[in-house]
Scaffold this motif. Structure first.
Motif, PDB file in Angstrom:
ATOM      1  N   UNK A 283      53.916  32.630  32.676  1.00 31.30           N
ATOM      2  CA  UNK A 283      52.745  33.071  32.711  1.00 31.30           C
ATOM      3  C   UNK A 283      51.908  32.395  33.813  1.00 31.30           C
ATOM      4  N   UNK A 284      51.774  30.702  33.307  1.00 32.74           N
ATOM      5  CA  UNK A 284      51.117  30.062  34.426  1.00 32.74           C
ATOM      6  C   UNK A 284      51.496  29.999  35.828  1.00 32.74           C
ATOM      7  N   UNK A 285      53.036  30.017  35.989  1.00 33.31           N
ATOM      8  CA  UNK A 285      53.579  29.945  37.274  1.00 33.31           C
ATOM      9  C   UNK A 285      53.188  31.164  38.088  1.00 33.31           C
ATOM     10  N   UNK A 286      52.923  32.215  37.426  1.00 30.20           N
ATOM     11  CA  UNK A 286      52.589  33.488  38.239  1.00 30.20           C
ATOM     12  C   UNK A 286      51.205  33.435  38.565  1.00 30.20           C
ATOM     13  N   UNK A 287      50.343  32.933  37.537  1.00 27.78           N
ATOM     14  CA  UNK A 287      49.011  32.585  37.775  1.00 27.78           C
ATOM     15  C   UNK A 287      48.647  31.781  39.063  1.00 27.78           C
ATOM     16  N   UNK A 288      49.373  30.818  39.008  1.00 25.90           N
ATOM     17  CA  UNK A 288      49.225  29.849  40.255  1.00 25.90           C
ATOM     18  C   UNK A 288      49.744  30.463  41.720  1.00 25.90           C
ATOM     19  N   UNK A 289      50.574  31.320  41.611  1.00 26.26           N
ATOM     20  CA  UNK A 289      50.995  32.098  42.763  1.00 26.26           C
ATOM     21  C   UNK A 289      49.718  33.098  43.161  1.00 26.26           C
ATOM     22  N   UNK A 290      49.226  33.849  42.100  1.00 25.42           N
ATOM     23  CA  UNK A 290      48.092  34.701  42.449  1.00 25.42           C
ATOM     24  C   UNK A 290      46.971  33.815  42.889  1.00 25.42           C
ATOM     25  N   UNK A 291      46.641  32.846  42.191  1.00 26.10           N
ATOM     26  CA  UNK A 291      45.402  31.869  42.519  1.00 26.10           C
ATOM     27  C   UNK A 291      45.487  31.419  44.191  1.00 26.10           C
ATOM     28  N   UNK A 292      46.766  31.208  44.457  1.00 25.20           N
ATOM     29  CA  UNK A 292      46.924  30.983  45.946  1.00 25.20           C
ATOM     30  C   UNK A 292      47.077  31.971  46.949  1.00 25.20           C
ATOM     31  N   UNK A 293      47.582  33.255  46.339  1.00 28.32           N
ATOM     32  CA  UNK A 293      47.885  34.375  47.332  1.00 28.32           C
ATOM     33  C   UNK A 293      46.965  35.452  47.454  1.00 28.32           C
ATOM     34  N   UNK A 294      45.941  35.495  46.504  1.00 30.95           N
ATOM     35  CA  UNK A 294      45.052  36.521  46.195  1.00 30.95           C
ATOM     36  C   UNK A 294      43.508  35.718  46.346  1.00 30.95           C
ATOM     37  N   UNK A 295      42.773  36.692  46.313  1.00 31.05           N
ATOM     38  CA  UNK A 295      41.195  36.176  46.060  1.00 31.05           C
ATOM     39  C   UNK A 295      40.630  36.793  44.823  1.00 31.05           C
ATOM     40  N   UNK A 296      41.766  37.259  43.916  1.00 37.27           N
ATOM     41  CA  UNK A 296      41.385  37.842  42.560  1.00 37.27           C
ATOM     42  C   UNK A 296      40.527  36.628  41.871  1.00 37.27           C
ATOM     43  N   UNK A 297      39.379  37.294  40.959  1.00 36.09           N
ATOM     44  CA  UNK A 297      38.788  36.317  39.931  1.00 36.09           C
ATOM     45  C   UNK A 297      39.552  36.052  39.056  1.00 36.09           C
ATOM     46  N   UNK A 298      39.515  34.720  38.334  1.00 31.90           N
ATOM     47  CA  UNK A 298      40.071  34.270  37.325  1.00 31.90           C
ATOM     48  C   UNK A 298      40.536  35.207  36.126  1.00 31.90           C
TER      49      UNK A 298
END
Length: 113
Positions: free
Chosen positions: A52-67
């Motif tokens: 889950x955290x690995x995917x979250x890191x990808x999303x944090x860097x590749x999207x502007x989605x809120x936490x």
């Protein structure tokens, strides 16, 4: 290992559990827990959290989605809890990670899956 595939297919569901995974591979939860730890060197929950955290890191860097949006996308229905887990695992807040983190360095901290 079928359980790893199961985790990768279902990590985004907040109800995923050792019990679900055990049913999927037709084993008792206690037996699955023992086998999983022996084969991977980590517990089922640790592996799920890492995924889950690995995917979250990808999303944090590749999207502007809120936490909180990312939290839901990776299977946490409590954004505050997600933020605490993220900080414990990576050593950074989601904001710090987004500003300065690199996936490669942070993945080393999270470990290999």
């Amino acid at each position: 290992m079928k359980v790893k595939e199961y985790v990768h297919s279902n990590y985004d569901k907040d109800q995923i559990s050792l019990q679900n995974a055990a049913e999927h591979v037709k084993m008792s939860p206690s037996h699955l827990s023992k086998i999983f730890s022996q084969e991977t060197g980590q517990t089922f929950i640790d592996y799920l959290t890492q995924t889950r955290i690995r995917k979250a890191m990808e999303l944090l860097q590749s999207t502007q989605a809120k936490t909180y949006e990312i939290a839901f996308q990776v299977g946490y229905n409590d954004a505050h809890y997600f933020s605490n887990v993220f900080k414990r695992v990576t050593g950074m807040t989601t904001t710090e990670f987004r500003k300065q983190g690199t996936i490669v360095e942070s993945l080393n901290a999270v470990g290999r899956g």
